[in-house]
Design an enzyme around this catalytic site. Structure first.
Site, short mmCIF file in Angstrom:
data_model
loop_
_atom_site.label_atom_id
_atom_site.label_comp_id
_atom_site.label_asym_id
_atom_site.label_seq_id
_atom_site.Cartn_x
_atom_site.Cartn_y
_atom_site.Cartn_z
CB SER A 52 -1.01 0.11 1.33
OG SER A 52 -0.28 -0.26 2.53
CG ASP B 196 2.49 -6.65 1.30
OD1 ASP B 196 2.17 -7.75 1.47
OD2 ASP B 196 1.70 -5.35 1.29
CE LYS C 33 0.37 -8.46 3.95
NZ LYS C 33 -0.25 -7.92 2.63
CD GLU D 169 -2.07 -9.08 -2.46
OE1 GLU D 169 -2.92 -9.03 -3.51
OE2 GLU D 169 -1.78 -7.65 -2.12
CD GLU E 289 -7.29 -6.03 2.33
OE1 GLU E 289 -6.08 -6.57 2.26
OE2 GLU E 289 -7.52 -4.92 2.00
O1 KIV Z 1 -0.53 -3.31 1.90
C1 KIV Z 1 -0.88 -3.21 2.97
O2 KIV Z 1 -0.94 -2.39 3.68
C2 KIV Z 1 -1.68 -4.66 3.61
C3 KIV Z 1 -2.56 -4.37 4.47
C4 KIV Z 1 -3.90 -3.52 4.09
C5 KIV Z 1 -2.89 -5.55 5.17
O3 KIV Z 1 -1.61 -5.54 2.88
#
Ligand code: KIV
Length: 263
Positions: free
Chosen positions: A44, A82, A111, A113, A180
């Site tokens: 994000s 991420d 993380k 997806e 989410e």
């Molecule tokens: O990118 C992000 O901030 C996220 C969260 C909203 C879980 O993946």
């Protein structure tokens, strides 16, 4: 939390896990000084910091730069980073290179997806000593396929698929799952069925923890106010007012005052 092992312990001891997404050293320092458990450098960042329309614009280099900054602000906390758009879809070598860059920049874990079609990559990362957090439900990197930022798993088939994917991620060695934007009842069912902890965002109160983006909970962006975000500060108004007062003080020669002038 200092290690990912504490995630499983938190679930066992029914201690809710608190994770906050931040992107820079100053905010990381603030989170590290709070009772929050873990920091997320979410993709994000591409939207919040870099002004892009979606997370598809995050690159490994962008993520690594922000991970390094967050690590400098929170030297002894768990930091999850991420894996950017498509890095887990271009084969194991690309995924390992990207994850390696994020880990060397200071991440404790990555993380990922979704799971379908990149099981081998997830299991290779785990087998390489890189902790993997799964992310199911609304997976923003697939926003165009999902037709927008919408609730997932509303019908029985969708719910069953998410249940099965959560089980698959646990079997592949993921240490935790972000859930989410899904019905609270489904997130609670997944949480009950899994030994690894779930961390919800827009997924109700039945998960093992909650994650929010720092700038959302500080209320810095009035154009983004989904129902699942609680604003703990009216940051937009407070910051706007501070900037306005500074401009007024400069223009009326109230700033700097004598105490603010270097001798
Ligand atoms: O990118 C992000 O901030 C996220 C969260 C909203 C879980 O993946």
């Amino acid at each position: 939390m200092k290690t990912i092992l504490e995630f499983t312990r938190a679930k066992r001891e029914q201690q809710p896990i608190v994770m906050i997404a931040v992107y820079d050293a100053l905010m990381a320092r603030l989170v590290a000084a709070s009772p929050a458990d873990a920091l997320l450098v979410g993709d994000s960042v591409a939207m919040v910091v870099h002004g892009h329309p979606s997370t598809l614009h995050a690159t490994t280099e962008m993520m690594a730069l922000h991970v390094a900054a967050v690590r400098r602000g929170a030297p002894d906390r768990v930091i999850v980073a991420d894996m950017p758009f498509l890095t887990v879809r271009r084969g194991t070598a690309v995924a390992v290179a990207a994850a390696g860059q994020l880990m060397q920049a200071g991440a404790t874990a990555v993380k990922v997806e979704g799971v379908a079609g990149h099981e081998d990559v997830i299991s290779h990362l785990v087998g390489s000593g890189i902790p993997v957090m799964g992310h199911l439900g609304l997976t923003p990197q697939s926003v165009h396929q999902l037709g927008g930022y919408r609730l997932q798993g509303r019908d029985a088939a969708g719910g069953a698929r998410l249940q099965e994917e959560a089980a698959r991620l646990e079997a592949l060695g993921a240490f935790a799952l972000v859930l989410e934007c899904m019905p609270a009842s489904l997130a609670a069912e997944i949480t009950r069925a899994r030994a690894i902890p779930t961390i919800g965002i827009g997924a109700g109160a039945g998960t093992d923890g909650q994650v929010l983006v720092g700038s959302d909970l500080l209320g810095l962006d009035p154009s983004f106010q989904p129902r699942f975000v609680r604003r703990y500060l009216n940051g937009h108004e407070l910051v706007g007012e501070a900037f306005e007062r500074f401009a007024r003080d400069v223009r009326t020669a109230q700033f700097p005052a004598s105490a603010e002038v270097l001798a």
